[in-house]
Motif scaffolding. Structure first.
Motif, PDB file in Angstrom:
ATOM      1  N   GLY A   1      47.773  46.729  41.527  1.00  0.00           N
ATOM      2  CA  GLY A   1      48.731  45.973  40.963  1.00  0.00           C
ATOM      3  C   GLY A   1      49.333  44.683  41.755  1.00  0.00           C
ATOM      4  O   GLY A   1      50.000  43.704  41.288  1.00  0.00           O
ATOM      5  N   ASP A   2      48.512  44.536  42.869  1.00  0.00           N
ATOM      6  CA  ASP A   2      48.607  43.144  43.766  1.00  0.00           C
ATOM      7  C   ASP A   2      47.900  42.109  42.819  1.00  0.00           C
ATOM      8  O   ASP A   2      47.263  42.238  41.793  1.00  0.00           O
ATOM      9  CB  ASP A   2      47.901  43.443  44.907  1.00  0.00           C
ATOM     10  CG  ASP A   2      48.613  44.194  45.980  1.00  0.00           C
ATOM     11  OD1 ASP A   2      49.601  44.491  45.971  1.00  0.00           O
ATOM     12  OD2 ASP A   2      47.837  44.070  47.007  1.00  0.00           O
ATOM     13  N   PHE A   3      48.200  40.971  43.207  1.00  0.00           N
ATOM     14  CA  PHE A   3      47.609  39.647  42.320  1.00  0.00           C
ATOM     15  C   PHE A   3      46.636  39.192  43.477  1.00  0.00           C
ATOM     16  O   PHE A   3      47.115  38.788  44.833  1.00  0.00           O
ATOM     17  CB  PHE A   3      48.496  38.549  41.942  1.00  0.00           C
ATOM     18  CG  PHE A   3      49.506  39.034  40.952  1.00  0.00           C
ATOM     19  CD1 PHE A   3      49.032  39.288  39.757  1.00  0.00           C
ATOM     20  CD2 PHE A   3      50.866  38.851  40.867  1.00  0.00           C
ATOM     21  CE1 PHE A   3      49.787  39.782  38.581  1.00  0.00           C
ATOM     22  CE2 PHE A   3      51.487  38.900  39.894  1.00  0.00           C
ATOM     23  CZ  PHE A   3      51.156  39.276  38.616  1.00  0.00           C
ATOM     24  N   TRP A   4      45.503  38.715  42.949  1.00  0.00           N
ATOM     25  CA  TRP A   4      44.753  37.940  43.892  1.00  0.00           C
ATOM     26  C   TRP A   4      44.401  36.490  42.941  1.00  0.00           C
ATOM     27  O   TRP A   4      44.125  36.512  41.977  1.00  0.00           O
ATOM     28  CB  TRP A   4      43.478  38.513  44.268  1.00  0.00           C
ATOM     29  CG  TRP A   4      43.391  39.509  45.265  1.00  0.00           C
ATOM     30  CD1 TRP A   4      43.758  40.816  45.224  1.00  0.00           C
ATOM     31  CD2 TRP A   4      43.125  39.292  46.699  1.00  0.00           C
ATOM     32  NE1 TRP A   4      43.794  41.282  46.513  1.00  0.00           N
ATOM     33  CE2 TRP A   4      43.326  40.357  47.441  1.00  0.00           C
ATOM     34  CE3 TRP A   4      42.667  38.081  47.352  1.00  0.00           C
ATOM     35  CZ2 TRP A   4      43.181  40.517  48.867  1.00  0.00           C
ATOM     36  CZ3 TRP A   4      42.680  38.361  48.888  1.00  0.00           C
ATOM     37  CH2 TRP A   4      42.685  39.395  49.458  1.00  0.00           C
ATOM     38  N   CYS A   5      44.726  35.258  43.742  1.00  0.00           N
ATOM     39  CA  CYS A   5      44.337  34.151  43.132  1.00  0.00           C
ATOM     40  C   CYS A   5      43.160  33.544  43.640  1.00  0.00           C
ATOM     41  O   CYS A   5      42.765  33.559  44.609  1.00  0.00           O
ATOM     42  CB  CYS A   5      45.481  33.051  43.534  1.00  0.00           C
ATOM     43  SG  CYS A   5      47.235  33.376  43.408  1.00  0.00           S
ATOM     44  N   ILE A   6      42.506  33.411  42.306  1.00  0.00           N
ATOM     45  CA  ILE A   6      40.798  32.995  42.155  1.00  0.00           C
ATOM     46  C   ILE A   6      40.916  31.443  41.691  1.00  0.00           C
ATOM     47  O   ILE A   6      40.410  31.459  40.352  1.00  0.00           O
ATOM     48  CB  ILE A   6      39.937  33.838  41.742  1.00  0.00           C
ATOM     49  CG1 ILE A   6      40.239  35.311  42.203  1.00  0.00           C
ATOM     50  CG2 ILE A   6      38.566  33.552  41.801  1.00  0.00           C
ATOM     51  CD1 ILE A   6      39.397  36.496  41.806  1.00  0.00           C
TER      52      ILE A   6
ATOM     53  N   ILE B   1      44.047  28.939  47.051  1.00  0.00           N
ATOM     54  CA  ILE B   1      43.310  29.570  45.856  1.00  0.00           C
ATOM     55  C   ILE B   1      42.098  29.726  46.235  1.00  0.00           C
ATOM     56  O   ILE B   1      41.407  30.175  44.979  1.00  0.00           O
ATOM     57  CB  ILE B   1      43.822  28.870  44.589  1.00  0.00           C
ATOM     58  CG1 ILE B   1      43.390  27.257  44.638  1.00  0.00           C
ATOM     59  CG2 ILE B   1      45.261  28.721  44.027  1.00  0.00           C
ATOM     60  CD1 ILE B   1      43.380  26.647  43.140  1.00  0.00           C
ATOM     61  N   ASN B   2      41.403  29.498  46.937  1.00  0.00           N
ATOM     62  CA  ASN B   2      40.098  29.655  47.419  1.00  0.00           C
ATOM     63  C   ASN B   2      39.874  29.750  49.105  1.00  0.00           C
ATOM     64  O   ASN B   2      40.750  29.595  49.659  1.00  0.00           O
ATOM     65  CB  ASN B   2      39.379  28.354  47.030  1.00  0.00           C
ATOM     66  CG  ASN B   2      39.689  27.047  47.509  1.00  0.00           C
ATOM     67  OD1 ASN B   2      40.349  26.915  48.497  1.00  0.00           O
ATOM     68  ND2 ASN B   2      39.953  25.952  46.482  1.00  0.00           N
ATOM     69  N   GLY B   3      38.922  30.006  49.564  1.00  0.00           N
ATOM     70  CA  GLY B   3      38.358  30.337  50.873  1.00  0.00           C
ATOM     71  C   GLY B   3      39.286  31.246  51.327  1.00  0.00           C
ATOM     72  O   GLY B   3      39.280  32.441  51.023  1.00  0.00           O
TER      73      GLY B   3
END
Length: 233
Positions: free
Chosen positions: A124-129, A150-152
């Motif tokens: 349920g976590d979000f990861w921003c890609i 949103i990166n690295g």
């Protein structure tokens, strides 16, 4: 009793004025991976590398390695997707990526997207890609604002709202993700676990991961949701 009945009708009418839910359709036919394509960097370099996405005993299986993504051929917007999954052998990592677009945008592996995490104890976590999303209590759930990104090595993880929502290893979990406009809502085993707004993408492909752990899927079902204008009847 009459008041409660009237209130229930009013709530239903209000919801229907905002959205219209169409008939569900399965994205996995239980026989093959028709409608999907794999993006696995290792398969570009090694002709003998195995495809980590297979169908076994009527289940869609992510073998975990080599790393990559199984991506829908079609692009989707305004929908609800339900996946039923389990880590059959041991807990591990996987995810459902929504609004996926540019392939291998991060680390020459991950498509530009918002990942809804399936990793055990973090589902349920979000990861921003290479896409971003906003939640309440951002600094508490994401960390210091100056490190967001949103990166690295930026702070791309946004922690879920609820804890201890996963079933024990070997049991089936249900994850529901609703993407409407710039909002993304997530439920894990019928527990509301995340709600993001101001998402920087509102449409795209849907992807499942191979990220180190074997995961079985018995259901991948999508329900279109049509947003209605105020003047719609």
């Amino acid at each position: 009793m009459k008041l409660l009945y009237t209130s229930a009708i009013a709530i239903t009418l209000f919801f229907n004025a905002a959205t219209s839910i169409a008939q569900s359709k399965s994205l996995f036919n239980g026989k093959d991976l028709k409608g999907w394509h794999a993006d696995v960097p290792e398969m570009d370099k090694n002709p003998n590398a195995r495809n980590p996405f297979i169908v076994r005993n009527g289940l869609l299986v992510s073998l975990g390695t080599p790393g990559g993504h199984l991506i829908t051929d079609a692009v989707y917007k305004n929908y609800r997707i339900e996946v039923q999954y389990r880590f059959a052998a041991k807990p591990g990592n996987c995810g459902v990526l929504v609004h996926a677009s540019r392939s291998r945008a991060l680390y020459d592996m991950f498509p530009q997207s918002v990942e809804v995490q399936m990793q055990h104890t973090m589902a349920g976590d979000f990861w921003c890609i290479e896409e971003d999303i906003t939640v309440t209590d951002m600094e508490t759930r994401r960390g210091p604002k100056e490190n967001w990104g949103i990166n690295g090595n930026k702070l791309r993880r946004i922690k879920r709202l609820s804890k201890d929502v996963e079933k024990p290893v070997g049991e089936w979990n249900k994850m529901v993700i609703e993407c409407v406009g710039d909002q993304v809502k997530v439920w894990v085993n019928d527990v509301f676990t995340n709600h993001g707004t101001n998402c920087t993408a509102q449409s795209g492909n849907i992807a499942l991961q191979a990220e180190g752990s074997e995961v079985e899927f018995r259901k991948v079902e999508l329900t279109p949701i049509r947003k209605l204008s105020k003047d719609s009847k």
